[in-house]
Design a protein around this motif. Structure first.
Motif, PDB file in Angstrom:
ATOM      1  N   ALA A 118       0.750  -1.535   0.219  1.00  0.00           N
ATOM      2  CA  ALA A 118       0.005   0.018   0.128  1.00  0.00           C
ATOM      3  C   ALA A 118       0.675   0.829   0.442  1.00  0.00           C
ATOM      4  N   TRP A 119       2.449   0.889   0.329  1.00  0.00           N
ATOM      5  CA  TRP A 119       3.045   2.172   0.827  1.00  0.00           C
ATOM      6  C   TRP A 119       4.080   2.385  -0.595  1.00  0.00           C
ATOM      7  N   GLN A 120       3.957   1.117  -1.067  1.00  0.00           N
ATOM      8  CA  GLN A 120       5.276   1.194  -2.201  1.00  0.00           C
ATOM      9  C   GLN A 120       5.570   3.171  -2.379  1.00  0.00           C
ATOM     10  N   ASP A 121       6.463   2.719  -3.128  1.00  0.00           N
ATOM     11  CA  ASP A 121       6.951   4.301  -3.895  1.00  0.00           C
ATOM     12  C   ASP A 121       6.228   5.614  -3.455  1.00  0.00           C
ATOM     13  N   LYS A 122       5.780   5.611  -1.678  1.00  0.00           N
ATOM     14  CA  LYS A 122       6.105   7.133  -1.301  1.00  0.00           C
ATOM     15  C   LYS A 122       6.965   7.231  -1.093  1.00  0.00           C
ATOM     16  N   VAL A 123       8.041   8.621  -0.876  1.00  0.00           N
ATOM     17  CA  VAL A 123       8.652   9.245  -0.536  1.00  0.00           C
ATOM     18  C   VAL A 123       8.251   9.252   1.115  1.00  0.00           C
ATOM     19  N   PHE A 124       9.825   8.644   2.113  1.00  0.00           N
ATOM     20  CA  PHE A 124       9.999   8.223   3.442  1.00  0.00           C
ATOM     21  C   PHE A 124      11.142   9.757   3.609  1.00  0.00           C
ATOM     22  N   GLY A 125      11.110   9.864   5.133  1.00  0.00           N
ATOM     23  CA  GLY A 125      12.399  10.445   5.834  1.00  0.00           C
ATOM     24  C   GLY A 125      12.304  10.424   7.367  1.00  0.00           C
ATOM     25  N   GLY A 126      13.245  10.799   8.285  1.00  0.00           N
ATOM     26  CA  GLY A 126      13.258  10.953   9.477  1.00  0.00           C
ATOM     27  C   GLY A 126      13.627  11.691   9.920  1.00  0.00           C
ATOM     28  N   PHE A 127      13.208  11.926  11.272  1.00  0.00           N
ATOM     29  CA  PHE A 127      14.694  12.207  12.373  1.00  0.00           C
ATOM     30  C   PHE A 127      14.143  11.930  13.433  1.00  0.00           C
ATOM     31  N   THR A 128      14.733  12.480  14.086  1.00  0.00           N
ATOM     32  CA  THR A 128      14.761  11.891  16.183  1.00  0.00           C
ATOM     33  C   THR A 128      15.812  12.627  17.235  1.00  0.00           C
ATOM     34  N   ASN A 129      15.419  12.545  18.197  1.00  0.00           N
ATOM     35  CA  ASN A 129      15.712  13.885  19.657  1.00  0.00           C
ATOM     36  C   ASN A 129      16.401  12.878  20.645  1.00  0.00           C
ATOM     37  N   SER A 130      17.198  13.236  20.966  1.00  0.00           N
ATOM     38  CA  SER A 130      17.787  12.461  22.033  1.00  0.00           C
ATOM     39  C   SER A 130      18.219  13.155  22.804  1.00  0.00           C
ATOM     40  N   ALA A 131      18.472  12.285  24.489  1.00  0.00           N
ATOM     41  CA  ALA A 131      19.342  14.216  25.702  1.00  0.00           C
ATOM     42  C   ALA A 131      20.584  13.841  25.045  1.00  0.00           C
ATOM     43  N   SER A 132      21.484  13.140  24.517  1.00  0.00           N
ATOM     44  CA  SER A 132      22.432  12.803  24.408  1.00  0.00           C
ATOM     45  C   SER A 132      23.015  13.742  23.190  1.00  0.00           C
TER      46      SER A 132
END
Length: 183
Positions: A83-97
Motif C-alpha cells: 500500500a505504501w510502495q513508492d511513497k517518499v520517506f524521511g525521518g528525524f529523531t531527538n535524544s538528550a545525548s
C-alpha cells in the motif's frame, strides 16, 4: 489532504515541537501517535493519501519508543498489500545525548520505509564540523541518513537548539520539494 505527513510520537513534547515547526513551512499534516501507540481511522487515512511520510520519534534506549514500534507493527497489513510502495520517506529523531545512538533509530526508520518499498530521502546537508561551528548552526550533529536533534534531558520544549530545529525544517522542505518533483 496534504502531500506530506509527519507521523510522530512525542514522550515529553520535544518531538511534537520539532514536528510542528517543520510542518508550518511545508503544510505537512501532523499525525500524532497517542500514548497507547495508536492512530484513529482519520489519521491512517492521512498517511494513505500522503505522497510522503516522515517518521519522527525520540530515541529511547537506542531505538524508537514502544508506541512508535506499535504503530510500525500495525503497518504490516499495508506492507503485505504494498500500500505504501513508492511513497517518499524521511525521518528525524531527538535524544538528550549528543550521540545517544540516534543513528540506530534513523536506520531503523529507513529500514521500515524500505520494507514498505519506499524511497528514502537523505538529509543532503554538509555537517557543521569546523572549529568555528556553533551549537546553533545547521547540522552540528553531522547527520546524513536523516535529521538529528539533541535536547538536554533537563531542557524544556522551548530550549531545543535552534540549529537542530532549522536542520529539520530544511530537511522536511527537501522532502517536500522531492515529492513535488516526482509529481
Amino acid at each position: 489532504m496534504s502531500k506530506l505527513a509527519i507521523v510522530f510520537f512525542s514522550g515529553y513534547g520535544h518531538t511534537r515541537k520539532i514536528a510542528e515547526a517543520a510542518a508550518a513551512d511545508t503544510h505537512a499534516a501532523l499525525v500524532e501517535i497517542n500514548a497507547n501507540g495508536d492512530l484513529d481511522d482519520d489519521q491512517w487515512q492521512q498517511l494513505h493519501t500522503a505522497k510522503g511520510i516522515i517518521f519522527a520519534a525520540p530515541t529511547y534506549m537506542g531505538n524508537v519508543p514502544w508506541q512508535f514500534k506499535k504503530f510500525a507493527d500495525a503497518t504490516s497489513a499495508l506492507w503485505a498489500k504494498r500500500a505504501w510502495q513508492d511513497k517518499v520517506f524521511g525521518g528525524f529523531t531527538n535524544s538528550a545525548s549528543f550521540n545517544g545512538d540516534k543513528q540506530v533509530t534513523l536506520i531503523w526508520m529507513q529500514t521500515l520505509a524500505a520494507q514498505h518499498g519506499g524511497i528514502w530521502v537523505s538529509l543532503g546537508l554538509l555537517p557543521a564540523n569546523t572549529k568555528s561551528a556553533q551549537r546553533n548552526d545547521v547540522n552540528t550533529l553531522g547527520g546524513s541518513v536523516g535529521a538529528l536533534v539533541q535536547t538536554p534531558a533537563d531542557a524544556s520544549v522551548d530550549e531545543i537548539p535552534r540549529g537542530d530545529i532549522e536542520t529539520v525544517k530544511i530537511y522536511v522542505a527537501r522532502i517536500s520539494d522531492i515529492i513535488n518533483k516526482l509529481g
